[in-house]
Design an enzyme around this catalytic site. Structure first.
Site: not given
Ligand code: GDP
Ligand code: MN
Length: 397
Positions: A118, A206
């Site tokens: 991530y 993101e």
């Protein structure tokens, strides 16, 4: 401004960030052509069909599917386009899918297992610095990771005077447990990603997941990109990426007429001048037992035309049971505003179906109150804050 995954990836790629490659398609035929073109380019036989909507969690909602051949590309695209995709991040009605991204399959087998990480880039408002937030726990929602295993989330803050330093990129690669070629690839990836964030005037990146392929390439498989609206004037090409089908229609209309409007869930519409007063007014509505239906700052001018535009926006929401107009008349005199409200309601006729509580305070407030009281409309006038709250409560009953 939010943009689609395929557009976000275009921006990333233009700054040298490696991405899972893909071609956008609007129907099954385009999808098959895209798949053929990708196969020629990448050698991949399998493809991933990804719904393009402004919401995450598409995989969970059935908006990301693997196709093993062209027939499956055609069938899956047919299923996904036109569907109302429901994900943990959409409303219960879901979001209509108008286009899909046909992407190369990058989870192919090889020497190592593919790994998902991530990574996001955003502003840390408490330190006033950009930061890179990253974790070994990619592919799942970061909220869950933050709750269950917060120690697996790392951050790296960037000093604006020097930008992201190479040692920081190496620290990120190290904390992700990488070595050898994957380590080098990750440092390159992170440096390019930060440059892209900075140069594109984005407020959020993101990338979930960032993938380490089985042959140690590092790439962005997903991309959620938010560009700062206030910087769009210097990125005409990004401004064209706006997809208003994905936005709240009332907010789009508000932007068109130059009103500062944010849609909320409550039952009391409000029209206020000044953002600070707007927030105080929302508190007032809550105190009176209501819930604000919107945030609306009409700004410095509150003439009949503007009041009418604002009322029309507020009334588009059927949840609205009462409207509170709370205006401080300093330079704009209250009597002018009052006349504006009356004229707007005259113009709108039957469109105004709910009671309107009007609080005007400031220059000529007493004359304004008279105009409101004698208007013949379903108005409740107030001069004090508490009085306005009480009248909202009454109106809701
Ligand atoms: P999201 O669900 O909206 O966050 O969409 P993503 O783009 O993150 O895709 C969801 C999931 O699909 C990813 O976490 C991957 O596990 C999977 N996925 C994406 N691309 C590929 C691929 O090329 N091959 C395979 N096998 N899975 C993929
Ligand atoms: Mn994702």
């Amino acid at each position: 401004m939010n943009i689609h995954e395929y557009q976000g990836k275009e921006i990333l790629s233009s700054f040298g960030v490696r991405i899972q490659r893909g071609i956008v398609a609007h129907n099954a035929k385009e999808a098959v052509d895209a798949a053929k073109e990708l196969t020629a380019l990448t050698g991949t036989g399998w493809h991933v069909i990804k719904a393009q909507v402004h919401a995450g969690g598409r995989g969970k909602g059935g908006g990301v599917k693997i196709a093993k051949n062209l027939k499956e590309v055609e069938d899956i695209t047919g299923q996904i386009i036109g569907m109302d995709l429901v994900t943990p991040q959409t409303s219960a009605e879901g979001k209509r899918v108008h286009q899909v991204l046909i992407a190369e399959d990058v989870y192919y087998p090889g020497a190592n297992e593919p790994e998902e990480y991530y990574m996001s880039v955003l502003l840390n408002r408490s330190t006033g610095r950009n930061m890179i937030m990253y974790s070994t726990e990619g592919g799942m929602d970061i909220e869950t990771v933050a709750e269950e295993t917060p120690e697996l989330i790392f951050t790296e803050e960037i000093d604006p005077s020097v930008g992201l330093m190479p040692f920081q990129a190496r620290r990120i690669a190290f904390n992700l447990g990488l070595s050898g070629n994957a380590f080098k690839e990750m440092t390159k990836f992170v440096m390019a990603l930060y440059t892209a964030f900075d140069k594109s005037d984005s407020s959020l990146f993101e990338i979930n997941p960032v993938l380490k392929t089985s042959d140690d390439k590092i790439m962005a498989v997903d991309a959620k990109v938010t560009i700062d609206d206030n910087a769009l004037f210097r990125h005409k090409d990004y401004a064209e990426m706006r997809d208003i089908r994905e936005e709240n229609p009332v907010e789009v209309e508000a932007k068109r007429v130059g009103l500062n409007y944010v849609d909320l869930d409550g039952n009391v519409g409000c029209m206020v001048n000044g953002a600070g007063l707007a927030m105080a007014t929302m508190d007032l509505i809550k105190q009176a037992g209501g819930e604000p239906a919107n945030f609306l700052d009409v700004g410095g001018t509150a003439d009949a035309k503007r009041v009418e535009e604002a009322l029309r926006l507020i009334l588009k929401d059927d949840k609205v049971k009462a409207i509170l107009i709370n205006i401080f008349g300093g330079i704009v005199r209250c009597d002018r505003v009052a006349q504006g409200i009356v004229d707007a309601c005259k113009n709108m006729g039957d469109a105004v179906k709910v009671p309107i509580i009007v609080r005007l305070q400031g220059t000529n407030a007493d004359i304004a109150k008279e105009i409101i009281d004698n208007s013949g409309f379903n108005f409740f006038s107030a001069t004090e804050f508490q009085e306005a709250a009480d009248k909202v409560q009454e109106a809701l009953k």
